[in-house]
Design a protein around this motif. Structure first.
Motif, PDB file in Angstrom:
ATOM      1  N   LEU A   1       0.814  -1.213   0.000  1.00  0.00           N
ATOM      2  CA  LEU A   1       0.000   0.000   0.000  1.00  0.00           C
ATOM      3  C   LEU A   1       0.849   1.265   0.000  1.00  0.00           C
TER       4      LEU A   1
ATOM      5  N   ARG B   1      -0.001   4.546  -1.900  1.00  0.00           N
ATOM      6  CA  ARG B   1      -1.068   5.452  -1.483  1.00  0.00           C
ATOM      7  C   ARG B   1      -0.505   6.724  -0.866  1.00  0.00           C
TER       8      ARG B   1
ATOM      9  N   ASP C   1      -7.389  -1.811   0.778  1.00  0.00           N
ATOM     10  CA  ASP C   1      -7.187  -2.014  -0.651  1.00  0.00           C
ATOM     11  C   ASP C   1      -6.873  -3.493  -0.877  1.00  0.00           C
TER      12      ASP C   1
ATOM     13  N   SER D   1      -9.707   5.842  -8.309  1.00  0.00           N
ATOM     14  CA  SER D   1      -9.944   4.921  -7.190  1.00  0.00           C
ATOM     15  C   SER D   1     -11.418   4.660  -6.942  1.00  0.00           C
TER      16      SER D   1
ATOM     17  N   SER E   1     -15.880   0.042  -6.098  1.00  0.00           N
ATOM     18  CA  SER E   1     -15.691   1.283  -5.352  1.00  0.00           C
ATOM     19  C   SER E   1     -17.027   1.964  -5.072  1.00  0.00           C
TER      20      SER E   1
ATOM     21  N   SER F   1      -4.507   7.945  -3.274  1.00  0.00           N
ATOM     22  CA  SER F   1      -5.961   7.974  -3.184  1.00  0.00           C
ATOM     23  C   SER F   1      -6.352   8.974  -2.110  1.00  0.00           C
TER      24      SER F   1
END
Length: 607
Positions: A24, A27, A192, A349, A379, A603
């Protein structure tokens, strides 16, 4: 922004928590931490800096366990520091949190009055104290979290553990993404799917207001009213290898070179017999497009630039009025909505906070329908929209968007052409637009062959502090995107202007130390653009022209980069590629962190 991982298992899971955080990193974050449920309470390690620093600390301390939570933090409340890093602890409870708790100040005062001490500057610490207080009152961890979230105003995704219930992780989401993963003898939470792909391919995408109880051998979901519900289990088609760099030095470069395939994937199954298949937008698309009398596009950042390009296409091809607006501005004004207006959101996203909030506001404003262009199937923005077109860019790890942008342009071109057909667009022009899209992957392959030339060109920019980008028509937003890429990853101050605006101010900046980048397709504005560029040369500016091969001959510039010839639909995508490469190579020469530029997150899930 930020990342959450939580696991309850029968084995030591510290390594998997930290590896999940590493997945991640794209991000954006400035600190990281892990909390494990231990025999005598909560064991925790935190580090300012990178996940690798946290991993070294774990090796040093020997932290382990079978149930825990982990987090990468991007500072909102409180400076980046170990003391502000998540997880936060209160008594037997530890919490990680993405989002912003808007009423943290009164909650803090309430808790202080009861004797709770605060050691950080964060809004998150109030959550830990509220859950701890509820458990002291006799509630289970699940009940304590359900009770706590009723007090929270703002946006959150949280994961909570308590040494009172050593194999339980509780998650909750409102306004920020959180997913649950299903395994054998272990269950997971994450912000995620990429964090969990090495562990499972089976996911539940939690809905707004959901609370989830994760145990090693079970997983239960409760809705906003507290009722237990069944959420559909989805099988992820993402390949874990897709989040590896492979032979490339950076994710961004890998993703730039993935664009021919990403564009081909976005087109696959959506064009047949020289026509766009209307059903790709949704079951009622034919009727809704015919009834559309105006389009209102809402987006942020790079997606906003895609929307600006689409505005030109929609008005030129469909003949209906189109406005494009930044989501954070839209949601704080009182828009006037004409009958038959389609509300179109664009988000990589699908969790962009301002765009999602704008979509929810739009549902109260009488829009004709909501249409989403997005890259993440489950999403929030996709689930909230009536019409949807997925971009199929695949995972994009680099913070500076590349293939997400070009696939957004392709999706928007499909929409503009089909809306045009519904509004009586000339058949030959429609067919030509479809042909351009069909040939676009090959054009991108040709354009990527300029990589070595642009790497050499980048040396002229590496020592600069400013740059000016120019374009006209659909290539004005392309210039804006080029400027954004350069400033995002090289930290060079870059601005973009419609070339016709030069004489209204920007010419004052032009001298021999200011590189001027012009994007020059062969369209009806080419002669106007050439005249604008004469103003740059007359002031001694150094001009770098990215030019369609059909108009490159005889152009007077410090450097001319010749691009493959492309039509009105394909040209903005083709022209974008060399600007991405320029930004990348300049950033490499300047030694910046290409994939994780300072202060930025991939994001943006807070306002």
């Amino acid at each position: 922004m930020c990342g959450i991982v939580g696991i309850s298992a029968q084995r030591n899971i510290v390594h998997h928590l930290i590896q999940g955080l590493a997945s991640l990193e794209y991000r954006g974050y400035d600190s990281a931490g892990v909390a494990m449920v231990a025999a005598d309470g909560i064991a925790r390690i935190r580090a300012k800096g990178k996940v690798r620093d946290l991993q070294a600390l774990q090796v040093e301390t020997g932290l382990d366990g079978h149930c825990g939570i982990a987090h990468t933090r991007w500072a909102t409340h409180g400076v980046p520091s170990e003391i502000n890093a998540h997880p936060h602890v209160s008594g037997h409870v530890s919490v990680v949190h993405n989002g912003i708790i808007e009423n943290h100040a009164p909650l803090r005062e309430e808790l202080r009055a009861e004797g709770y001490e605060f050691v950080s500057q964060t809004d998150t610490e109030v959550i830990a104290h509220l859950v701890e207080r509820a458990q002291r009152g006799g509630l289970s961890l699940l009940q304590a979290v359900q009770d706590t979230v009723k007090r929270l105003h703002g946006a959150y995704a949280i994961a909570v553990v308590s040494s009172r219930e050593p194999d339980v992780v509780i998650g909750a989401r409102y306004g920020a993404p959180l997913i649950a993963g299903l395994g054998e003898g272990e269950q997971y939470l994450a912000s995620d799917v990429h964090a969990l792909l090495p562990l499972t391919r089976r996911f539940i995408y939690l809905e707004e207001g959901d609370v989830v109880e994760v145990r090693r051998d079970s997983l239960r979901v409760f809705d906003v009213g507290g009722a237990e519900v069944q959420r559909e289990v989805k099988e992820s088609h993402f390949n874990a290898d897709a989040v590896e760099r492979g032979e490339f030095a950076h994710y961004m470069l890998k993703e730039i070179h993935e664009q021919p395939q990403a564009v081909a994937d976005t087109l696959e199954g959506r064009i047949a017999g020289g026509k766009v298949l209307t059903q790709i937008f949704g079951v009622d698309a034919e009727q809704l497009l015919a009834q559309t009398r105006a389009v209102h596009i809402i987006a942020c950042g790079t997606s906003y630039h895609a929307g600006l390009v689409a505005r030109y296409w929609i008005e030129q091809l469909a003949g209906v009025p189109c406005t494009t607006e930044i989501a954070s501005e839209y949601r704080y004004r009182d828009p006037v909505v004409q009958d038959g207006t389609l509300f179109l959101t664009i988000s990589q996203s699908g969790e962009t906070a301002d765009t999602l909030a704008a979509l929810k506001l739009a549902k109260e404003k009488g829009y004709h329908a909501q249409f989403a262009v997005c890259n993440v199937p489950e999403s929030s923005i996709v689930r909230e929209s009536k019409l949807v077109l997925m971009t199929r860019a695949g995972p994009e790890i680099g913070v500076a968007s590349t293939k997400a942008f070009t696939t957004q342009l392709v999706a928007l071109a499909l929409f503009a052409l089909e809306l045009g057909r519904a509004k009586g667009l000339d058949g030959e022009r429609y067919a030509d637009g479809v042909r351009q899209l069909e040939h676009l992957p090959a054009l991108i392959v040709e354009t990527l062959k300029l990589d070595d030339e642009i790497r050499e060109l980048a040396e002229a920019f590496a020592s600069k502090q400013d740059a000016l980008f120019l374009g006209r028509g659909t290539h004005w937003p392309v210039a804006m995107e080029g400027a954004l890429k350069l400033k995002e990853i090289s930290y060079i101050h870059a601005e973009a202007y419609a070339a016709g605006e030069l004489k209204h101010g920007p010419l004052a900046l032009v001298d021999d130390s200011m590189p001027v980048i012009a994007v020059m397709p062969n369209d009806r504005l080419i002669d106007k653009l050439k005249s604008n560029l004469e103003e740059v040369r007359a002031r001694g500016g150094k001009l770098y022209a990215f030019v369609d091969e059909t108009v490159a001959h005889g152009l007077d510039a410090a450097r001319v980069v010749v691009l493959p010839a492309a039509g009105e639909i394909a040209a903005p995508v083709v022209s974008t590629i060399p600007l991405q490469l320029l930004a990348y190579h300049v950033a490499v020469l300047r030694g910046t962190d290409v994939d994780q530029p300072r202060n930025l997150a991939k994001s943006v899930t807070v306002e």
